[in-house]
Scaffold this active site. Structure first.
Site, short mmCIF file in Angstrom:
data_model
loop_
_atom_site.label_atom_id
_atom_site.label_comp_id
_atom_site.label_asym_id
_atom_site.label_seq_id
_atom_site.Cartn_x
_atom_site.Cartn_y
_atom_site.Cartn_z
N HIS A 503 50.60 40.81 28.61
CA HIS A 503 49.70 41.56 27.73
C HIS A 503 48.24 41.23 28.02
CE1 HIS A 503 48.47 43.35 23.77
NE2 HIS A 503 47.49 42.48 23.91
N GLU A 504 47.91 39.96 27.99
CA GLU A 504 46.50 39.57 28.20
C GLU A 504 46.03 39.92 29.61
OE1 GLU A 504 44.68 38.94 25.79
OE2 GLU A 504 46.29 38.63 24.32
N HIS A 507 44.69 43.43 29.69
CA HIS A 507 43.26 43.45 29.35
C HIS A 507 42.42 43.05 30.57
CE1 HIS A 507 43.49 44.28 25.12
NE2 HIS A 507 44.15 43.18 24.82
N HIS A 510 41.95 45.75 33.02
CA HIS A 510 40.98 46.72 32.51
C HIS A 510 39.56 46.28 32.83
CE1 HIS A 510 40.14 49.60 28.85
NE2 HIS A 510 39.72 50.10 29.99
#
Length: 715
Positions: A503-504, A507, A510
């Site tokens: 998940h992290e 980010h 991105h």
């Protein structure tokens, strides 16, 4: 949790922290020799402007930030003193290019205050927050400056294209949303509110880790830890030693309401102690009471919205999001609640019935029992437990053979560890991020292990964001809170922790793959209800068989997880799925309810807990078995971070993420062509285009499809 927003809000000129207008930063004594040697006051000599932590000391931050503020103040003065007609180039672009030293220094400072806050850093932060807020007010309410920006907006907006036009829109919006169009008396009150909020949010953020440490549950007899693995017991012993040794063992309270360790503890009395320590950490029953801070924050936010002619803070906050307003947000939530409620009731009954098979028909399931019997029921149904799979989730393998491998397959990225770049803590690692042609794209820092100086949770941010205009590559970091294994042993993760890493890193991608001209628009500078989409989507790669089999290997033998165990684990992912959705929905509705109140409707500190109960009862989510993931008194996303009236965005973004994952699955999840399209149309775009257009341009959907979320959750 995604906390780059906290830093970006400063850098982009949207204050997230807010103290009293008369309050002045406390003077700290700074030696002249310190200033002369301060490496923060000049660009780094390391590659890509990487922070040189080998030279940075805690007493360097305050003077560097003071100097950086003064530097940007002079840059803005130069803009406002310009006698020429305001233009995009001499006003908006000049503003975009100002404050680069402040961006760089605060990017480092707010990283270490969250990840490794020493007493010296806490003192520095106490001076920095009001200083930054006062400067933010100074910029946003500088009418001479704003009138130049407004002139450009009124005369050039329709003449500009692409990122230039978007930058002008965002800059103008940031000023008007802050209150630049208010009459003088309201403008003065807005500044007072901003200053007071900064102090309150800082106080709340400082209280939480102290309260969690105070809530630590001490255990004298190892027999009380029955049910834990040898590794977990060793961790309890290590944690006790690291926290003063009040007893031979201790259980550390994590940031969420339910504590993962409850799934294994056989001792019911200890389970109850742990659960109560968690839910009461900041409600005044112990050493800490956050409610007085919370109700004042809520009242000031409501007043702030009213100054801007909004009925409540939620309406004010949602104006610049994909949801747009509270009507749309609540319609979305009620759709999920309706599907969730019957499933939740059935789940609870099934767990209690299962527990009564061994505990007797008069046994009544309590919230501190749920994880324990749910885990036993899951093991009975699927014939495996978390301890069976943890040996296959070695943190290092998850990172290199899972996360990096998937990024290589999908986006063509390669990662090369660097040992020459200093970090703020010895446990960190740094990697070059290289494109398929060998071109450097970014630096990636990872800080995965918990410590008393780190706040709870997991997050991504950047020391510096990508900017073509500034010729800056992104310096991205991930921070988590995993228990570090004893020296010489591998750190083994649960499946949830494995997903958190994916998940992290979503980010991080991105930020890493951003390809924008302007710093203000680059990377994760998007609305809250879009920013979680790339991260939640990236979780999907964790369970794709080819990726899973590449990293899920036994830490001793190197063998892949057996097919039957893998199928059992992956097949169980939606086991008791209503719980995960319910705790999120409950927290989301608590957040929304607080921020849908007018300034005269805010309850008192004594009434705050009852208000949460009332809200959950009215919306159909009051369920002792499924409490909010974060209760009001320790909801850091809302009272200490940038997610006020925005926690719904995790569910909203999950819908977007599921829609994106469906597209990948249909067209080839590990196909470079699909990955390159997602990179080009979404990950590289930052906030340079309308976010709904970005979503639709890739998926082909005219609007998000919420039904896909319910299906993905097994509901």
């Amino acid at each position: 949790m995604h906390t780059q927003l906290k830093h970006l809000l400063f850098a982009a000129g949207i204050a997230c922290f807010t103290l009293t207008a008369q309050a002045q930063p406390r003077k700290l004594q700074v030696k002249k020799t310190v200033q002369a040697a301060n490496p923060l006051m000049k660009p780094s000599t390391l590659p890509y402007n990487a922070p040189d932590f080998s030279k940075i000391e805690s007493d360097y931050y305050l003077p560097a930030i003071q100097a950086a503020i003064e530097a940007q103040r002079q840059e803005i003065k130069k803009i406002t003193d310009n006698k020429q007609k305001p233009t995009f180039a001499n006003t908006v672009l000049a503003y975009e290019r100002s404050g680069q030293m402040l961006n760089r220094v605060t990017g480092i400072f707010f990283c270490v205050t969250e990840a490794d806050k020493t007493p010296d850093l806490e003192k520095a932060e106490a001076a920095v927050i009001p200083m930054m807020t006062n400067f933010e007010n100074e910029i946003k309410f500088n009418q001479k400056f704003f009138q130049r920006i407004k002139y450009v907006y009124d005369h050039e907006l329709n003449l500009l294209k692409g990122e230039d036009k978007k930058l002008l829109e965002e800059v103008y919006k940031s000023f008007t949303h802050a209150g630049a169009l208010l009459p003088k008396e309201k403008m003065a009150r807005m500044q007072e509110i901003n200053n007071r909020l900064a102090k309150l949010q800082q106080d709340f953020g400082n209280m939480l880790p102290k309260a969690a440490n105070e809530a630590t549950v001490w255990v004298n007899d190892v027999k009380e830890l029955s049910g834990l693995s040898e590794t977990d017991i060793a961790q309890c012993k290590k944690d006790a030693e690291g926290r003063g040794g009040k007893a031979p063992y201790c259980i550390v309270i994590t940031n969420t309401t339910q504590q993962p360790i409850l799934a294994s503890l056989e001792n019911r009395a200890l389970r109850e102690r742990v659960y109560n320590a968690s839910i009461h950490r900041t409600d005044g029953t112990g050493a800490y009471n956050a409610f007085p801070i919370i109700v004042e924050i809520a009242r000031l936010r409501a007043e702030k919205a009213e100054l801007m002619d909004f009925k409540d803070y939620a309406s004010y906050s949602l104006e610049n999001t994909m949801a747009k307003n509270t009507t749309n947000a609540y319609a979305f939530l009620r759709q999920l609640i309706a599907a969730y409620q019957p499933k939740a009731e059935a789940e609870t009954k099934a767990i209690e019935d299962y527990a009564r098979q061994t505990e007797g028909t008069d046994f009544h399931l309590q919230p501190y029992d749920r994880f324990f019997y749910s885990a036993k029921m899951k093991k009975a149904q699927y014939s495996f437990s978390d301890d069976d799979v943890k040996p296959y989730f070695n943190l290092d393998s998850v990172l290199v053979n899972g996360i990096f491998y998937a990024a290589h397959r999908v986006y063509g990225l390669n990662f090369r560890e660097r040992t020459d770049l200093p970090t703020y803590h010895k446990d960190m690692k740094v990697f070059d991020v290289l494109d398929s042609n060998g071109k450097q794209l970014a630096l990636f820092y990872c800080d995965y292990f918990r410590r008393p100086t780190k706040r709870g949770g997991a997050w991504m941010s950047a020391f510096l964001k990508q900017s073509g205009d500034r010729k800056q590559l992104p310096l991205i970091y991930n921070v988590c809170n995993y228990a570090k294994a004893p020296e010489g042993q591998p750190t083994l993760l649960t499946w949830d922790e494995t997903q958190t890493m994916f998940h992290e890193f979503g980010h991080a991608l991105h930020g890493m793959l951003s390809n924008c001209t302007y710093n203000t628009l680059s990377g994760t500078s998007v609305s809250r209800d879009f920013v979680e989409m790339p991260s939640q989507f990236n979780e999907s790669f964790a369970s794709i068989p080819e990726v899973f089999n590449h990293y899920a290997r036994h830490y001793k033998t190197g063998e892949a997880m057996p097919d039957d165990l893998r199928e059992k684990m992956l097949g169980s992912l939606n086991f008791q799925s209503a719980y995960a959705l319910g705790e999120n929905l409950a927290a989301t509705c608590v957040d929304m309810a607080w921020h849908c109140l007018s300034s005269t409707e805010i309850p008192t500190a004594e009434e705050a807990q009852q208000f949460e109960t009332k809200v959950l009862k009215e919306i159909g989510l009051l369920n002792a078995q499924i409490p909010p993931r974060y209760s009001t008194s320790y909801f850091n996303h809302v009272w200490g971070g940038g997610y006020a009236a925005g926690y719904y965005s995790y569910l909203w973004s999950e819908v977007l993420a599921v829609n994106v994952a469906d597209y990948f699955e249909k067209h080839g999840a590990l196909t470079r062509a699909v990955g390159d399209a997602f990179r080009a149309k979404v990950l590289s775009r930052g906030n340079t285009r309308d976010l709904m257009f970005i979503f639709s341009d890739f998926t082909g959907l005219s609007a998000p499809d919420a039904k896909s979320l319910l299906k993905a959750r097994g509901l």
